[in-house]
Design a protein around this motif. Structure first.
Motif, short mmCIF file in Angstrom:
data_model
loop_
_atom_site.label_atom_id
_atom_site.label_comp_id
_atom_site.label_asym_id
_atom_site.label_seq_id
_atom_site.Cartn_x
_atom_site.Cartn_y
_atom_site.Cartn_z
N LEU A 230 0.85 -1.07 -0.03
CA LEU A 230 0.10 0.00 0.08
C LEU A 230 0.86 1.31 0.20
N LEU A 231 2.11 1.11 0.61
CA LEU A 231 2.80 2.33 0.65
C LEU A 231 3.53 2.43 -0.23
N ARG A 232 4.03 1.35 -0.97
CA ARG A 232 4.79 1.46 -2.24
C ARG A 232 3.92 1.94 -3.36
N PHE A 233 2.55 1.50 -3.26
CA PHE A 233 1.55 2.07 -4.21
C PHE A 233 1.39 3.59 -4.17
N GLU A 234 1.30 4.07 -3.05
CA GLU A 234 0.96 5.38 -2.75
C GLU A 234 2.11 6.25 -3.23
N LEU A 235 3.39 5.77 -2.79
CA LEU A 235 4.55 6.45 -3.40
C LEU A 235 4.65 6.46 -4.82
N ILE A 236 4.42 5.40 -5.44
CA ILE A 236 4.98 5.23 -6.96
C ILE A 236 3.50 6.06 -7.56
N LYS A 237 2.37 6.25 -7.15
CA LYS A 237 1.32 7.18 -7.84
C LYS A 237 1.88 8.59 -7.31
N MET A 238 2.27 8.94 -6.43
CA MET A 238 2.49 10.25 -6.13
C MET A 238 3.90 10.86 -7.11
N ILE A 239 4.73 9.72 -7.53
CA ILE A 239 5.91 10.04 -8.21
C ILE A 239 5.17 10.18 -9.72
N GLU A 240 4.31 9.37 -9.92
CA GLU A 240 3.72 9.24 -11.57
C GLU A 240 2.91 10.63 -11.50
N SER B 76 3.41 13.56 -10.09
CA SER B 76 4.23 14.64 -9.52
C SER B 76 3.64 15.24 -8.32
N VAL B 77 3.12 14.50 -7.37
CA VAL B 77 2.82 15.14 -6.12
C VAL B 77 3.71 15.49 -5.26
N PHE B 78 4.09 16.70 -4.72
CA PHE B 78 5.17 16.80 -3.81
C PHE B 78 4.70 16.77 -2.35
N ILE B 79 5.70 16.36 -1.42
CA ILE B 79 5.33 16.51 -0.25
C ILE B 79 6.32 17.58 0.45
N LYS B 80 5.82 18.33 1.32
CA LYS B 80 6.49 19.32 1.82
C LYS B 80 6.47 19.38 3.50
N LYS B 81 7.62 19.92 4.15
CA LYS B 81 7.55 20.01 5.54
C LYS B 81 7.20 21.51 5.87
N CYS B 82 5.91 21.60 6.68
CA CYS B 82 5.46 22.86 6.99
C CYS B 82 6.74 23.63 7.67
N LYS B 83 6.78 24.88 7.18
CA LYS B 83 8.00 25.58 8.20
C LYS B 83 7.55 26.04 9.47
N ASN B 84 6.23 25.96 9.67
CA ASN B 84 5.67 26.54 11.01
C ASN B 84 5.65 25.29 12.03
N CYS B 85 4.72 24.33 11.53
CA CYS B 85 4.56 23.36 12.45
C CYS B 85 5.29 21.96 12.57
N GLY B 86 5.88 22.00 11.44
CA GLY B 86 6.81 20.58 10.91
C GLY B 86 6.20 19.54 10.45
N TRP B 87 4.87 19.58 10.38
CA TRP B 87 4.34 18.54 9.90
C TRP B 87 4.28 18.37 8.20
N TYR B 88 4.21 17.11 7.53
CA TYR B 88 4.18 16.87 6.18
C TYR B 88 2.83 17.41 5.61
N PHE B 89 2.96 17.99 4.30
CA PHE B 89 1.83 18.39 3.46
C PHE B 89 1.75 18.35 2.25
N ILE B 90 0.77 18.26 1.48
CA ILE B 90 0.85 18.23 0.03
C ILE B 90 0.32 19.80 -0.54
N PRO B 91 1.23 20.58 -1.08
CA PRO B 91 0.87 21.75 -1.35
C PRO B 91 -0.11 21.71 -2.53
#
Ligand SMILES: [Zn+2]
Length: 177
Positions: A44-54, A56-71
């Motif tokens: 499931l994790l592998r599937f999610e990761l590959i689909k995100m790459i496919e 072009s979904v970016f994950i970023k780390k919020c510079k305020n709270c430090g959580w990860y998010f998808i802009p």
């Protein structure tokens, strides 16, 4: 389960080439969609990761709270849209301000700059200084601040320069009265 003894469970093969069990099915008649059967959390994790790459979904780390998010608006977004602590405001609304305040609190150069900025800016509101004069002050004060931050201008000299600006303005005011 992940077989540690089997090297094919790791590396590029594991992430990209290990096949998923795919089939076609009717999702909402008459639409046919490609579906996947996923039995393991690793897949499931592998599937999610590959689909995100496919996609072009970016994950970023919020510079305020430090959580990860998808802009979702801009890829260069630095703050998430979660509400932050007790503030009732989103990180994206107050993150930049909080970061600036932290920077100011941690650094005396920023602190003295901000104090003088406020003082000079307040003079434009009380008409003791024109907007153009304030801009000129700001255009001199910010590069000097950056020089000071970079260690090229000693802190004392920067403070002295800012102080001279205050004395000069006060004297000009007295002379015109
Ligand atoms: Zn955040």
């Amino acid at each position: 389960m992940l077989d540690i003894a089997n090297e094919r469970d790791f590396g590029e093969y594991f992430f990209f080439e290990k096949p998923f069990k795919a089939f076609y099915g009717l999702v909402k008649e008459p639409e046919v969609a490609e579906l996947y059967e996923i039995d393991e959390i690793n897949d499931l994790l592998r599937f999610e990761l590959i689909k995100m790459i496919e996609h072009s979904v970016f994950i970023k780390k919020c510079k305020n709270c430090g959580w990860y998010f998808i802009p979702n608006r801009r890829q260069d977004a630095e703050y998430c849209d979660c509400s932050f602590g007790e503030t009732g405001k989103k990180c994206s609304e107050i993150g930049a301000m909080l970061r600036y305040e932290r920077k100011v609190a941690e650094n005396p150069v920023w602190e003295v700059y901000k104090r003088n900025y406020r003082w000079q800016n307040s003079r434009t509101r009380t008409k003791k200084m024109t907007q153009a004069e304030f801009l000129q002050w700001s255009e001199e004060a910010s590069p000097k601040r950056d020089e000071c931050l970079a260690g090229k201008l000693p802190f004392d000299e920067y403070v002295a320069w800012l102080e001279r600006g205050r004395i000069r303005k006060a004297r000009e005011k007295r002379d015109t009265q």
